[in-house]
Design an enzyme around this catalytic site. Structure first.
Site, PDB file in Angstrom:
ATOM      1  N   GLY A   8      42.511  40.762  28.366  1.00  0.00           N
ATOM      2  CA  GLY A   8      42.636  41.581  29.584  1.00  0.00           C
ATOM      3  C   GLY A   8      41.722  42.796  29.541  1.00  0.00           C
ATOM      4  O   GLY A   8      42.065  43.866  30.060  1.00  0.00           O
ATOM      5  N   ALA A   9      40.525  42.614  28.948  1.00  0.00           N
ATOM      6  CA  ALA A   9      39.621  43.743  28.674  1.00  0.00           C
ATOM      7  C   ALA A   9      39.198  44.523  29.909  1.00  0.00           C
ATOM      8  O   ALA A   9      38.927  45.719  29.829  1.00  0.00           O
ATOM      9  CB  ALA A   9      38.365  43.207  27.978  1.00  0.00           C
ATOM     10  N   GLY A  11      40.963  45.312  32.500  1.00  0.00           N
ATOM     11  CA  GLY A  11      42.057  46.033  33.159  1.00  0.00           C
ATOM     12  C   GLY A  11      42.121  47.497  32.744  1.00  0.00           C
ATOM     13  O   GLY A  11      41.389  47.946  31.858  1.00  0.00           O
ATOM     14  N   ARG A  12      43.012  48.234  33.415  1.00  0.00           N
ATOM     15  CA  ARG A  12      43.190  49.664  33.078  1.00  0.00           C
ATOM     16  C   ARG A  12      43.545  49.815  31.597  1.00  0.00           C
ATOM     17  O   ARG A  12      42.945  50.603  30.874  1.00  0.00           O
ATOM     18  CB  ARG A  12      44.308  50.269  33.944  1.00  0.00           C
ATOM     19  N   ARG A  35      40.217  37.090  32.564  1.00  0.00           N
ATOM     20  CA  ARG A  35      40.395  35.785  33.227  1.00  0.00           C
ATOM     21  C   ARG A  35      39.053  35.313  33.761  1.00  0.00           C
ATOM     22  O   ARG A  35      38.199  36.145  34.122  1.00  0.00           O
ATOM     23  CB  ARG A  35      41.451  35.865  34.333  1.00  0.00           C
ATOM     24  N   ALA A 122      56.744  45.485  23.375  1.00  0.00           N
ATOM     25  CA  ALA A 122      57.399  46.707  23.857  1.00  0.00           C
ATOM     26  C   ALA A 122      57.040  46.914  25.317  1.00  0.00           C
ATOM     27  O   ALA A 122      55.908  46.674  25.725  1.00  0.00           O
ATOM     28  CB  ALA A 122      56.953  47.915  23.040  1.00  0.00           C
ATOM     29  N   HIS A 155      55.213  55.101  39.374  1.00  0.00           N
ATOM     30  CA  HIS A 155      53.930  54.601  38.852  1.00  0.00           C
ATOM     31  C   HIS A 155      52.884  54.581  39.965  1.00  0.00           C
ATOM     32  O   HIS A 155      53.225  54.636  41.145  1.00  0.00           O
ATOM     33  CB  HIS A 155      54.072  53.180  38.300  1.00  0.00           C
ATOM     34  N   HIS A 156      51.629  54.393  39.554  1.00  0.00           N
ATOM     35  CA  HIS A 156      50.477  54.285  40.462  1.00  0.00           C
ATOM     36  C   HIS A 156      50.651  53.143  41.473  1.00  0.00           C
ATOM     37  O   HIS A 156      51.430  52.212  41.256  1.00  0.00           O
ATOM     38  CB  HIS A 156      49.203  54.063  39.642  1.00  0.00           C
ATOM     39  N   LYS A 159      50.610  49.086  40.613  1.00  0.00           N
ATOM     40  CA  LYS A 159      51.592  48.383  39.753  1.00  0.00           C
ATOM     41  C   LYS A 159      52.292  47.281  40.541  1.00  0.00           C
ATOM     42  O   LYS A 159      52.711  47.502  41.678  1.00  0.00           O
ATOM     43  CB  LYS A 159      52.611  49.373  39.186  1.00  0.00           C
TER      44      LYS A 159
HETATM   45  P1  NAD Z   1      45.401  45.589  35.291  1.00  0.00           P
HETATM   46  O1  NAD Z   1      45.683  44.725  36.460  1.00  0.00           O
HETATM   47  O2  NAD Z   1      44.516  46.781  35.434  1.00  0.00           O
HETATM   48  O3  NAD Z   1      44.777  44.689  34.086  1.00  0.00           O
HETATM   49  C1  NAD Z   1      45.191  43.393  33.766  1.00  0.00           C
HETATM   50  C2  NAD Z   1      43.957  42.647  33.295  1.00  0.00           C
HETATM   51  O4  NAD Z   1      44.363  41.383  32.759  1.00  0.00           O
HETATM   52  C3  NAD Z   1      42.954  42.383  34.441  1.00  0.00           C
HETATM   53  O5  NAD Z   1      41.643  42.730  34.032  1.00  0.00           O
HETATM   54  C4  NAD Z   1      43.106  40.881  34.653  1.00  0.00           C
HETATM   55  O6  NAD Z   1      41.927  40.262  35.149  1.00  0.00           O
HETATM   56  C5  NAD Z   1      43.437  40.438  33.220  1.00  0.00           C
HETATM   57  N1  NAD Z   1      43.959  39.075  33.149  1.00  0.00           N
HETATM   58  C6  NAD Z   1      44.782  38.414  34.006  1.00  0.00           C
HETATM   59  N2  NAD Z   1      44.967  37.150  33.586  1.00  0.00           N
HETATM   60  C7  NAD Z   1      44.262  37.015  32.438  1.00  0.00           C
HETATM   61  C8  NAD Z   1      44.052  35.945  31.534  1.00  0.00           C
HETATM   62  N3  NAD Z   1      44.604  34.731  31.736  1.00  0.00           N
HETATM   63  N4  NAD Z   1      43.263  36.156  30.443  1.00  0.00           N
HETATM   64  C9  NAD Z   1      42.695  37.356  30.226  1.00  0.00           C
HETATM   65  N5  NAD Z   1      42.836  38.416  31.061  1.00  0.00           N
HETATM   66  C10 NAD Z   1      43.622  38.248  32.148  1.00  0.00           C
HETATM   67  O7  NAD Z   1      46.835  46.031  34.729  1.00  0.00           O
HETATM   68  P2  NAD Z   1      47.175  47.190  33.680  1.00  0.00           P
HETATM   69  O8  NAD Z   1      47.560  48.447  34.400  1.00  0.00           O
HETATM   70  O9  NAD Z   1      46.117  47.240  32.622  1.00  0.00           O
HETATM   71  O10 NAD Z   1      48.535  46.607  33.063  1.00  0.00           O
HETATM   72  C11 NAD Z   1      48.566  45.323  32.446  1.00  0.00           C
HETATM   73  C12 NAD Z   1      50.003  45.029  32.022  1.00  0.00           C
HETATM   74  O11 NAD Z   1      50.397  45.959  31.005  1.00  0.00           O
HETATM   75  C13 NAD Z   1      51.036  45.176  33.158  1.00  0.00           C
HETATM   76  O12 NAD Z   1      52.036  44.199  32.981  1.00  0.00           O
HETATM   77  C14 NAD Z   1      51.614  46.564  32.920  1.00  0.00           C
HETATM   78  O13 NAD Z   1      52.901  46.744  33.445  1.00  0.00           O
HETATM   79  C15 NAD Z   1      51.601  46.604  31.409  1.00  0.00           C
HETATM   80  N6  NAD Z   1      51.626  47.941  30.806  1.00  0.00           N
HETATM   81  C16 NAD Z   1      52.380  48.068  29.694  1.00  0.00           C
HETATM   82  C17 NAD Z   1      52.402  49.267  29.003  1.00  0.00           C
HETATM   83  C18 NAD Z   1      53.180  49.353  27.718  1.00  0.00           C
HETATM   84  O14 NAD Z   1      53.150  50.402  27.039  1.00  0.00           O
HETATM   85  N7  NAD Z   1      53.853  48.261  27.319  1.00  0.00           N
HETATM   86  C19 NAD Z   1      51.648  50.368  29.466  1.00  0.00           C
HETATM   87  C20 NAD Z   1      50.867  50.199  30.617  1.00  0.00           C
HETATM   88  C21 NAD Z   1      50.856  48.973  31.279  1.00  0.00           C
END
Ligand code: NAD
Length: 266
Positions: A8-9, A11-12, A35, A122, A155-156, A159
């Site tokens: 998921g590189a 993503g945020r 993805r 977590a 949250h933003h 989400k």
């Molecule tokens: P985001 O949408 O910015 O990033 C997700 C990324 O995953 C995207 O780049 C997407 O293209 C990619 N992705 C989707 N399917 C994929 C696949 N099959 N293979 C590889 N990459 C894939 O979301 P985000 O804000 O980065 O959050 C991601 C997740 O982490 C959410 O579920 C969020 O709730 C969770 N989160 C958890 C914590 C924690 O501390 N546990 C903190 C922040 C966010």
């Protein structure tokens, strides 16, 4: 050196994780995926986070990533995390999972992987929230049902799941403290003529907007007094640093399902 891969590189959190691994002396980035079709594919990991190129590009091939990593960190989407968990088990590679909003089938895939490799999962990887979980359990165990428990999160605007995984974890901590099952007492949505609040229930309220990284409050409200415990994340590095710490820890652990309580030794 522990070789850490990022799923998921683009993503945020993925970008924050790349930076956190690059800034950790005992860790080396083994690669990263997103993805198929993501605009991150083919981009250099350094350039992706606004730094110098590192000569490693984002791919859409998690199998290749698992074969060159000691541990892999997954903050993606529920179905993707379930698939990644099966790959981790097949390759015998430890996994750190931060994705939230998992359904029963997704969670089952992760539990199954934890029977074969170390999995740290977590809903929130920050030190502060993990302390908040412990405090919530303790306060809920101390106060009786005269104190109504309400959990508020914001949250933003991007989400996609609600209530947040952290809000639900706080609800579980409160329910554990009270010795009740959260599913039996949770009010996750209120709308219209709801009737009076039921004694012993745990309520949730969800706010979405702007760039808020993650605010959580647990409110214990009785007649005449109210106790509030809260946490505000103002920077994603609190999650990414915690997840990298979990990854370094997980790489040396036997198979099992672990939480940040285990990693932090709380
Ligand atoms: P985001 O949408 O910015 O990033 C997700 C990324 O995953 C995207 O780049 C997407 O293209 C990619 N992705 C989707 N399917 C994929 C696949 N099959 N293979 C590889 N990459 C894939 O979301 P985000 O804000 O980065 O959050 C991601 C997740 O982490 C959410 O579920 C969020 O709730 C969770 N989160 C958890 C914590 C924690 O501390 N546990 C903190 C922040 C966010």
């Amino acid at each position: 050196m522990t070789r850490i891969g990022i799923l998921g590189a683009g993503g945020r959190m993925g970008r924050a994780l790349i930076a956190a691994v690059a800034d950790t002396p005992l860790a080396r980035l083994s690669g990263a995926t997103d993805r198929a079709g993501s605009e991150a594919i083919g981009r250099d990991l350094g350039v992706l986070i606004g730094r110098e190129p590192v000569g490693v590009a984002v791919t859409a091939d998690p199998v290749a990533l698992f074969s060159v990593s000691d541990v892999v960190i997954d903050f993606t989407a529920p179905a993707a995390s379930a698939h990644h968990a099966a790959l981790a088990a097949d390759h015998g590679i430890a996994l750190v999972v931060g994705t939230t909003g998992l359904n029963g089938d997704h969670q089952q895939a992760i539990d199954h992987a934890a029977g074969r490799v170390a999995v740290v999962q977590a809903a929130n990887f920050s030190l502060g929230v993990n302390l908040l979980l412990a405090l919530t359990r303790k306060v809920a165990a101390t106060l009786d049902a005269d104190f109504d428990i309400e959990i508020l999160e914001m949250h933003h605007r991007h989400k996609v799941d609600a209530p947040s995984g952290t809000a639900l974890a706080l609800g579980r901590a409160a329910a554990d403290g009270r010795g009740v099952d959260l599913d039996a007492v949770s009010d996750r949505v209120r709308d219209g003529f709801t009737g009076a609040r039921q004694t012993g229930h745990i309520g949730f309220a969800t706010l979405r907007g702007g760039y808020v990284i993650g605010d959580h409050s647990v409110i214990f409200a009785a007649n005449g007094e109210r106790l509030e415990l809260g946490h505000r994340a103002s920077d994603r590095t609190v999650f990414s640093r915690g997840a990298v710490r979990a990854a370094l820890w997980a790489a040396g652990q036997p198979a099992g399902h672990y939480s940040m309580v285990d990693v932090l030794g709380l």
